[in-house]
Every structure is written in structure tokens, then in C-alpha cells.
Design a protein around this motif. Structure first.
Motif, mmCIF file in Angstrom:
data_model
loop_
_atom_site.group_PDB
_atom_site.id
_atom_site.type_symbol
_atom_site.label_atom_id
_atom_site.label_comp_id
_atom_site.label_asym_id
_atom_site.label_seq_id
_atom_site.Cartn_x
_atom_site.Cartn_y
_atom_site.Cartn_z
ATOM 1 N N GLY A 1 5.992 -7.920 1.140
ATOM 2 C CA GLY A 1 5.675 -6.586 1.875
ATOM 3 C C GLY A 1 5.701 -5.469 0.840
ATOM 4 N N TRP A 2 6.527 -5.594 -0.305
ATOM 5 C CA TRP A 2 6.819 -4.694 -1.300
ATOM 6 C C TRP A 2 5.336 -4.672 -2.078
ATOM 7 N N PHE A 3 4.750 -5.785 -2.455
ATOM 8 C CA PHE A 3 3.466 -5.793 -3.142
ATOM 9 C C PHE A 3 2.179 -5.177 -2.480
ATOM 10 N N GLY A 4 2.370 -5.743 -1.011
ATOM 11 C CA GLY A 4 1.293 -5.462 -0.159
ATOM 12 C C GLY A 4 1.483 -3.922 0.070
ATOM 13 N N LEU A 5 2.497 -3.403 0.230
ATOM 14 C CA LEU A 5 2.552 -1.895 0.382
ATOM 15 C C LEU A 5 2.379 -0.781 -0.681
ATOM 16 N N HIS A 6 2.979 -1.143 -1.798
ATOM 17 C CA HIS A 6 3.192 -0.523 -2.955
ATOM 18 C C HIS A 6 2.117 -0.734 -4.042
ATOM 19 N N ARG A 7 2.080 -2.142 -4.317
ATOM 20 C CA ARG A 7 0.896 -2.513 -5.308
ATOM 21 C C ARG A 7 -0.549 -2.331 -4.976
ATOM 22 N N ARG A 8 -0.557 -2.896 -3.786
ATOM 23 C CA ARG A 8 -2.025 -3.074 -3.464
ATOM 24 C C ARG A 8 -2.426 -1.839 -2.646
ATOM 25 N N LEU B 1 0.990 2.932 -0.454
ATOM 26 C CA LEU B 1 1.517 3.742 0.462
ATOM 27 C C LEU B 1 2.195 4.762 0.057
ATOM 28 N N GLU B 2 1.908 6.128 0.497
ATOM 29 C CA GLU B 2 2.737 7.344 0.090
ATOM 30 C C GLU B 2 3.748 7.835 1.319
ATOM 31 N N ALA B 3 4.372 8.683 0.985
ATOM 32 C CA ALA B 3 5.126 9.011 1.947
ATOM 33 C C ALA B 3 4.421 10.063 2.933
ATOM 34 N N ALA C 1 8.016 -5.645 6.443
ATOM 35 C CA ALA C 1 7.056 -4.390 6.115
ATOM 36 C C ALA C 1 7.482 -3.186 6.808
ATOM 37 N N VAL C 2 7.979 -3.252 8.224
ATOM 38 C CA VAL C 2 8.457 -2.068 8.830
ATOM 39 C C VAL C 2 9.784 -1.303 8.133
ATOM 40 N N GLN C 3 10.683 -2.301 7.739
ATOM 41 C CA GLN C 3 11.643 -1.452 6.989
ATOM 42 C C GLN C 3 11.222 -0.981 5.507
ATOM 43 N N LEU C 4 10.460 -1.694 4.907
ATOM 44 C CA LEU C 4 9.962 -0.908 3.656
ATOM 45 C C LEU C 4 9.036 0.076 3.679
ATOM 46 N N GLY C 5 8.308 0.025 5.046
ATOM 47 C CA GLY C 5 7.374 1.202 5.232
ATOM 48 C C GLY C 5 8.412 2.597 5.455
ATOM 49 N N LYS C 6 9.241 2.379 6.402
ATOM 50 C CA LYS C 6 10.256 3.473 6.831
ATOM 51 C C LYS C 6 10.834 3.882 5.400
ATOM 52 N N ALA C 7 11.337 2.981 4.532
ATOM 53 C CA ALA C 7 12.066 3.366 3.347
ATOM 54 C C ALA C 7 11.396 3.928 2.360
ATOM 55 N N ALA C 8 9.711 3.931 2.532
ATOM 56 C CA ALA C 8 8.928 4.751 1.825
ATOM 57 C C ALA C 8 8.462 6.031 2.319
ATOM 58 N N ASP D 1 -3.221 4.840 8.236
ATOM 59 C CA ASP D 1 -3.938 5.062 6.758
ATOM 60 C C ASP D 1 -3.650 3.582 5.909
ATOM 61 N N VAL D 2 -2.577 2.942 6.280
ATOM 62 C CA VAL D 2 -2.203 1.378 5.934
ATOM 63 C C VAL D 2 -2.019 0.567 6.930
ATOM 64 N N ILE D 3 -2.831 -0.562 7.092
ATOM 65 C CA ILE D 3 -2.514 -1.582 8.185
ATOM 66 C C ILE D 3 -2.157 -2.716 7.454
ATOM 67 N N TYR D 4 -0.939 -3.467 8.095
ATOM 68 C CA TYR D 4 -0.485 -4.538 7.355
ATOM 69 C C TYR D 4 -0.820 -5.713 8.420
ATOM 70 N N ASP D 5 -1.578 -6.748 7.915
ATOM 71 C CA ASP D 5 -2.139 -7.557 8.899
ATOM 72 C C ASP D 5 -1.810 -9.313 8.445
ATOM 73 N N PRO D 6 -0.440 -9.756 8.908
ATOM 74 C CA PRO D 6 -0.147 -11.035 8.777
ATOM 75 C C PRO D 6 -0.814 -12.065 10.035
ATOM 76 N N VAL D 7 -1.640 -11.389 10.545
ATOM 77 C CA VAL D 7 -2.148 -12.322 11.997
ATOM 78 C C VAL D 7 -3.671 -12.694 11.878
ATOM 79 N N GLY D 8 -4.470 -11.801 11.516
ATOM 80 C CA GLY D 8 -5.950 -12.155 11.540
ATOM 81 C C GLY D 8 -6.592 -12.163 12.971
ATOM 82 N N GLY D 9 -7.534 -12.809 13.205
ATOM 83 C CA GLY D 9 -8.152 -12.899 14.423
ATOM 84 C C GLY D 9 -8.303 -11.643 15.074
ATOM 85 N N GLU D 10 -8.057 -11.475 16.486
ATOM 86 C CA GLU D 10 -8.123 -10.356 17.209
ATOM 87 C C GLU D 10 -7.564 -8.860 16.327
#
Length: 325
Positions: A120-127, A130-132, A149-156, A203-212
Motif C-alpha cells: 500500500g505504501w509503495f503503491g500510493l506514495h512511491r508509484r 497520492l496527495e492530501a 490501503a484505506v488506512q494509509l489513504g486516510k493517514a495521507a 484521482d488514484v485507484i488501487y486495484d488488487p482485483v482486476g477483471g471487472e
């Protein structure tokens, strides 16, 4: 010692066997760890099926994320060195990759701070950078990867939209802090995201699911948005329409956290320091929904494979006083 071993590939509940075996012997650069807690991850199911990018020789012990204890008594977190995984009383790990377990978290929580939160940290912050003030959409928001990812997004400082499957998972997502929760089984995800964002999209979509879920992502991503591809829990790997990314001005970002352990291990250490600080401040706390004894590991892996769990299930090979569970 007792260890779950896989002799043939297949569904976890069918191919995992609890056996008596010898303690593993550390190789060069490895350490022996007494397993205090091993958390179940979706890759454990893929390993059992023979579908993971890493295919250890048979027989092997699954379990890719642990909190363990070194022979000199240090509490640490690690990704075990397969074939000697974490669903056992003892596991092996590369000494260079072992990290100190955060004091603010118990064994199960500490183990869960590793793969899901590092990802989550690498996905949201490094890649995705994500901005406040931005809007983050998380698919499978009540799962082990999504809840991190939810908790890290809220923390950011982001506004977080969580997509889940079913009312029970919706309740978990709300408890995690999602500002908007969408039940994909009862709502039109695309319409609900557009309504929640005034038509702008996320702005940012975090997808561990794929498919639909990826199809929904492409239709709900904002101008100059970023879709972070984390995995394919749906079992379907999408084929993105790159002309759509071109005309809509969004980025598709891949994330394989494990590569950082070899390409830039200093960043992994930096990430762990950031996560430890967030945990100490109470900004994040891994969701451990269930704790089971070692005997319950195969059932737990199967339930994660079937997508019916929330957060992480922790397997506890030993009790709190160090005795066998």
C-alpha cells in the motif's frame, strides 16, 4: 516440529497437510525464526495452486508473512524463505530482509504490517504520489490488501471511497474510515463513484482485483488520475485499452512490491520506518479479523482463496507463553 506442507498443487483445503517434520536448517545468509504469528495472504492460495510467480519445489510449506522470534530473542517480521514458509512452528528467512516488529502492535498485527502495508505504501506514495485532498478509490476495501490501503489513504489526508462485496464487508469498510462505501453487489459502481465525486472521478485507484474491477476503474478515473495495478484476486487479468488511457489522460501503474527487496532494499527499510511511526501514532492498525491455531491454517487459506474473509486471518503456532497452540 509441526508444519503444513503441500505435496501436490490444488485447492488449499485439499492439498495442505499438517505433518511432523524436522526444523529447517538455515543456509548462508539465513536465520531460523520461531513463528509467533503467520498471516494468511492470497499468494498462499496461489502457491498451493501452483499459480504464483514463485514456484517452490514440492513439498513446501506456505505462509509468506510472519512475526517471528530470533534465537537471541528479538521479535521481528519477515517474509519466509520458501520452501520453509510460515505455517509451521519454525521458518527460515533471509537475515538481510528481517525487520524489527513494531512495539505498538501485537504479533498478529505486526505480521500484517508487512506485505499489505508495504504494498500500500509503495503503491500510493512511491508509484501514484497520492496527495492530501485527492480522492482515492480502493477495490476490495475490506480485504487484507484493501484495508491497508484505506488506512494509509486516510493517514495521507485523502478522501477514500471503498468498493466492497456485501453488507458485512461494507460495515467493515466504514469502520476502517472510508468516507464513501459502495457495495458492488447492490449498486452500480460507476454511477456511484461519479455521484460521490461530482462526475470528476477518483484521482488514484488501487486495484488488487482486476477483471471487472479494472473495467470500472478505467471508467471512473479522473483526468490525470492514476490506476495502481496490485494484483488479480478475481482470477482475470485485464487487457487495458491504451487508446482509452491516451484520450482520457490517465496513467496505469504496475506495482510488484517484491522487486524493491532486490532492486532497492533501502526503500523497503525506509517504508518500514514510516509504517512503524504511523502505527506508533495510532494512524494505522492492521485489521486482524480472526486468530486461529496452527491446525486451522488450511481452512483459513481456503476461505481467503474464496474471498469470504475481511482483513487478515492470523495463524498462531504458539500461545502467548511460547507453548504450542
Amino acid at each position: 516440529m509441526q508444519a503444513w506442507r503441500v505435496h501436490d498443487n490444488g485447492e488449499p483445503s485439499e492439498v495442505m497437510r499438517l505433518e511432523e517434520t524436522e526444523r529447517p536448517t538455515p543456509g548462508d545468509g539465513q536465520v531460523l525464526l520461531r513463528v509467533r504469528a503467520a498471516n494468511v495472504n492470497f499468494p498462499d492460495a496461489l502457491l498451493c495452486r501452483g499459480q504464483y510467480q514463485v514456484r517452490p519445489p514440492l513439498p513446501f510449506t506456505p505462509g509468506v508473512e510472519i512475526c517471528g522470534e530470533t534465537e537471541d530473542g528479538r521479535r521481528v517480521i519477515a517474509t519466509p524463505a520458501l520452501p520453509h514458509g510460515g505455517f509451521a512452528e519454525y521458518a527460515l528467512a533471509d537475515a538481510a530482509a528481517v525487520l524489527p516488529a513494531p512495539d505498538a502492535l501485537d504479533d498478529a498485527e505486526a505480521a500484517a504490517l508487512h506485505i499489505g502495508y508495504q504494498t500500500g505504501w509503495f503503491g500510493l506514495h512511491r508509484r501514484a504520489r497520492l496527495e492530501a485532498g485527492e480522492t482515492l478509490l480502493v477495490h476490495a476495501a475490506a480485504g487484507g490488501v484493501g484495508s491497508a490501503a484505506v488506512q494509509l489513504g486516510k493517514a495521507a489526508g485523502a478522501t477514500v471511497i471503498g468498493v466492497v462485496g456485501g453488507p458485512d464487508k461494507a460495515a467493515v469498510a466504514r469502520e476502517l474510515g472510508c468516507d464513501v462505501v459502495i457495495d458492488r453487489r447492490a449498486e452500480d459502481v460507476i454511477a456511484a463513484v461519479k455521484e460521490a465525486t461530482g462526475g470528476r472521478g477518483a484521482d488514484v485507484i488501487y486495484d488488487p482485483v482486476g477483471g471487472e474491477a479494472y473495467t470500472q476503474s478505467a471508467k471512473t478515473v479522473a483526468f490525470e488520475g492514476r490506476i495502481v495495478v496490485v494484483g488479480f484476486a478475481s482470477g482475470t487479468i485485464p487487457s487495458p485499452a491504451l487508446n482509452h488511457a491516451l484520450v482520457k489522460n490517465y496513467a496505469i501503474l504496475g506495482l510488484h512490491w517484491g522487486l524493491y527487496t532486490t532492486k532497492n532494499p533501502k526503500l523497503v527499510q525506509h517504508c518500514h520506518e514510516q509504517l512503524t511511526d504511523l502505527a506508533a501514532r495510532g494512524a494505522i492498525r492492521p485489521l486482524v479479523s480472526e486468530r486461529v491455531p496452527l491446525s486451522g491454517a488450511a481452512s483459513a487459506v481456503q476461505r481467503v482463496a474464496d474471498g469470504v474473509t475481511t482483513g487478515r486471518i492470523a495463524v498462531l503456532p504458539t500461545s502467548e507463553n511460547g507453548a504450542a497452540a
